[in-house]
Motif scaffolding. Structure first.
Motif, PDB file in Angstrom:
ATOM      1  N   UNK A 120       0.734  -1.037   0.132  1.00 50.91           N
ATOM      2  CA  UNK A 120       0.039  -0.102   0.098  1.00 50.91           C
ATOM      3  C   UNK A 120       0.804   1.270  -0.072  1.00 50.91           C
ATOM      4  N   UNK A 121       1.959   1.092   0.589  1.00 48.95           N
ATOM      5  CA  UNK A 121       3.007   2.443   0.516  1.00 48.95           C
ATOM      6  C   UNK A 121       3.345   2.703  -1.003  1.00 48.95           C
ATOM      7  N   UNK A 122       3.603   1.825  -1.800  1.00 51.93           N
ATOM      8  CA  UNK A 122       3.683   1.705  -3.312  1.00 51.93           C
ATOM      9  C   UNK A 122       2.519   2.580  -3.775  1.00 51.93           C
ATOM     10  N   UNK A 123       1.420   2.140  -3.528  1.00 54.57           N
ATOM     11  CA  UNK A 123       0.137   2.619  -4.001  1.00 54.57           C
ATOM     12  C   UNK A 123       0.048   3.945  -3.693  1.00 54.57           C
ATOM     13  N   UNK A 124       0.335   4.524  -2.518  1.00 56.24           N
ATOM     14  CA  UNK A 124       0.309   5.820  -2.231  1.00 56.24           C
ATOM     15  C   UNK A 124       1.488   6.690  -2.884  1.00 56.24           C
ATOM     16  N   UNK A 125       2.862   6.043  -3.332  1.00 53.38           N
ATOM     17  CA  UNK A 125       3.475   6.799  -4.085  1.00 53.38           C
ATOM     18  C   UNK A 125       2.977   6.910  -5.483  1.00 53.38           C
ATOM     19  N   UNK A 126       2.333   5.837  -5.903  1.00 52.91           N
ATOM     20  CA  UNK A 126       1.591   5.895  -7.619  1.00 52.91           C
ATOM     21  C   UNK A 126       0.724   6.871  -7.389  1.00 52.91           C
ATOM     22  N   UNK A 127       0.038   7.186  -6.011  1.00 52.78           N
ATOM     23  CA  UNK A 127      -0.979   8.147  -6.156  1.00 52.78           C
ATOM     24  C   UNK A 127      -0.604   9.759  -6.447  1.00 52.78           C
ATOM     25  N   UNK A 128       0.831   9.942  -6.121  1.00 52.28           N
ATOM     26  CA  UNK A 128       1.413  11.063  -6.311  1.00 52.28           C
ATOM     27  C   UNK A 128       1.687  11.525  -7.676  1.00 52.28           C
ATOM     28  N   UNK A 129       1.952  12.823  -8.036  1.00 50.29           N
ATOM     29  CA  UNK A 129       2.147  13.085  -9.350  1.00 50.29           C
ATOM     30  C   UNK A 129       3.460  12.836  -9.946  1.00 50.29           C
ATOM     31  N   UNK A 130       4.427  12.801  -9.023  1.00 45.39           N
ATOM     32  CA  UNK A 130       5.842  12.620  -9.236  1.00 45.39           C
ATOM     33  C   UNK A 130       6.684  11.986  -8.125  1.00 45.39           C
ATOM     34  N   UNK A 131       7.471  11.275  -8.178  1.00 49.18           N
ATOM     35  CA  UNK A 131       8.132  10.448  -7.221  1.00 49.18           C
ATOM     36  C   UNK A 131       9.682  10.652  -7.327  1.00 49.18           C
ATOM     37  N   UNK A 132      10.220  11.242  -6.078  1.00 49.58           N
ATOM     38  CA  UNK A 132      11.688  11.735  -6.053  1.00 49.58           C
ATOM     39  C   UNK A 132      12.212  10.420  -5.071  1.00 49.58           C
ATOM     40  N   UNK A 133      13.219   9.694  -5.457  1.00 47.31           N
ATOM     41  CA  UNK A 133      13.399   8.286  -4.791  1.00 47.31           C
ATOM     42  C   UNK A 133      14.787   8.318  -4.458  1.00 47.31           C
ATOM     43  N   UNK A 134      15.317   7.866  -3.372  1.00 47.80           N
ATOM     44  CA  UNK A 134      16.550   7.901  -2.838  1.00 47.80           C
ATOM     45  C   UNK A 134      17.254   6.722  -3.373  1.00 47.80           C
ATOM     46  N   UNK A 135      18.666   6.851  -3.534  1.00 44.59           N
ATOM     47  CA  UNK A 135      19.172   5.863  -4.343  1.00 44.59           C
ATOM     48  C   UNK A 135      19.219   4.422  -3.735  1.00 44.59           C
ATOM     49  N   UNK A 136      19.085   4.091  -2.227  1.00 40.42           N
ATOM     50  CA  UNK A 136      18.740   3.135  -1.657  1.00 40.42           C
ATOM     51  C   UNK A 136      17.329   2.584  -1.333  1.00 40.42           C
ATOM     52  N   UNK A 137      16.280   3.464  -1.832  1.00 42.36           N
ATOM     53  CA  UNK A 137      14.967   3.214  -1.702  1.00 42.36           C
ATOM     54  C   UNK A 137      14.616   2.038  -2.481  1.00 42.36           C
ATOM     55  N   UNK A 138      13.557   1.710  -2.520  1.00 42.50           N
ATOM     56  CA  UNK A 138      12.904   0.570  -3.093  1.00 42.50           C
ATOM     57  C   UNK A 138      11.520   0.235  -3.189  1.00 42.50           C
ATOM     58  N   UNK A 139      10.813   0.080  -4.392  1.00 41.65           N
ATOM     59  CA  UNK A 139       9.263  -0.234  -4.450  1.00 41.65           C
ATOM     60  C   UNK A 139       9.259  -1.699  -4.260  1.00 41.65           C
ATOM     61  N   UNK A 140       7.731  -2.270  -4.237  1.00 40.18           N
ATOM     62  CA  UNK A 140       7.437  -3.881  -4.322  1.00 40.18           C
ATOM     63  C   UNK A 140       6.224  -4.011  -3.870  1.00 40.18           C
ATOM     64  N   UNK A 141       5.601  -4.719  -4.706  1.00 30.81           N
ATOM     65  CA  UNK A 141       4.151  -5.187  -4.087  1.00 30.81           C
ATOM     66  C   UNK A 141       4.260  -6.489  -3.175  1.00 30.81           C
TER      67      UNK A 141
END
Length: 266
Positions: A120-141
């Motif tokens: 669900x945290x990835x879904x919240x990020x997808x809800x946003x218009x833009x995503x600024x991501x740190x180099x050691x961050x990660x997504x995943x279902x």
């Protein structure tokens, strides 16, 4: 006193909404979902607010729905109100299971992604218009492992954002997607060094806030509205929104003629 799970901070016309439940890597329970929803509605309703940054404190964006909370609900026989969230597509201010995931705002939101942005945290990020991501961050279902469905827009926004092939890979396998791959497939818009997502997202928000707002919002809304329209209808709705901004364009042309913004300067 336990700190609030959701806080808001205003830096001029930029709002920073922070999720702060470090004991569960910012996972969301029902009370937190309601607090996030309320925070973004307050941003939408503030006429002085232009852009929001959505941030997770203590090194993680959001680990999804709080499964420990879910286990307690299961043990007690309660639903936590999840069964009351039937979706009304005509309501742009509806509450979603993760909070703001069903909101259709008129102003942009930028996700500042550190650490885990999964399920669900990835879904919240997808809800946003833009995503600024740190180099050691990660997504995943990651919820794939436990049979928890994507009900906060993941099966809708992910294919629209990165295409069906990439989306099916992530939705079906639940695998981890690190920053470099996320940038390559269009899941991330910017990748910044570890610990810098919040400040980079604020800087990007300030850039957006400096533009003529009515025109930017009209173009943003047109881009969202065109997705399920035939070409002619999509072009028509673009014109209807854009023609109201022609006086702004003429004013901008005057500023250009006076020397502002030449040669692509912002």
């Amino acid at each position: 006193m336990k700190p609030a799970a959701v806080t808001t901070e205003q830096q001029g016309d930029i709002w920073i909404v922070t999720l702060n439940r470090p004991e569960v890597r910012n996972a969301v329970d029902s009370a937190t979902a309601q607090a996030l929803h309320a925070a973004f509605l307050a941003f939408e309703d503030d006429p002085t607010a232009k852009v929001a940054v959505f941030h997770g404190a203590s090194g993680h964006f959001c680990a999804g729905w709080d499964l420990q909370y879910g286990a307690r609900l299961a043990a007690s026989g309660a639903s936590g109100g999840l069964d009351q969230l039937d979706f009304d597509a005509q309501d742009p201010r509806a509450l979603g299971p993760m909070g703001p995931s069903r909101l259709r705002l008129s102003k942009p939101v930028i996700a500042a992604v550190s650490g885990a942005a999964v399920a669900g945290g990835m879904e919240l990020a997808l809800w946003c218009d833009l995503r600024v991501m740190e180099a050691d961050a990660y997504f995943g279902v990651y919820c794939r492992r436990f049979g928890v469905p994507l009900i906060d827009g993941g099966t809708v926004r992910l294919p629209r954002l990165i295409g069906m092939g990439h989306a099916m890979d992530l939705i079906l396998t639940g695998r981890q997607v690190e920053a470099a791959e996320a940038l390559q497939m269009g899941l991330a818009n910017r990748v910044v060094p570890s610990g810098q997502a919040r400040e980079a997202a604020i800087a990007l928000a300030q850039q957006l806030a400096a533009f003529p707002q009515a025109t930017m919002r009209a173009d943003r809304e047109s881009a969202y509205a065109q997705g399920d329209l035939a070409l002619g209808d999509a072009l028509q709705q673009e014109w209807q929104r854009g023609k109201a901004r022609i006086p702004d364009a003429l004013e901008g042309a005057t500023r250009f003629a006076q020397g502002q913004g030449r040669h692509g300067r912002f």
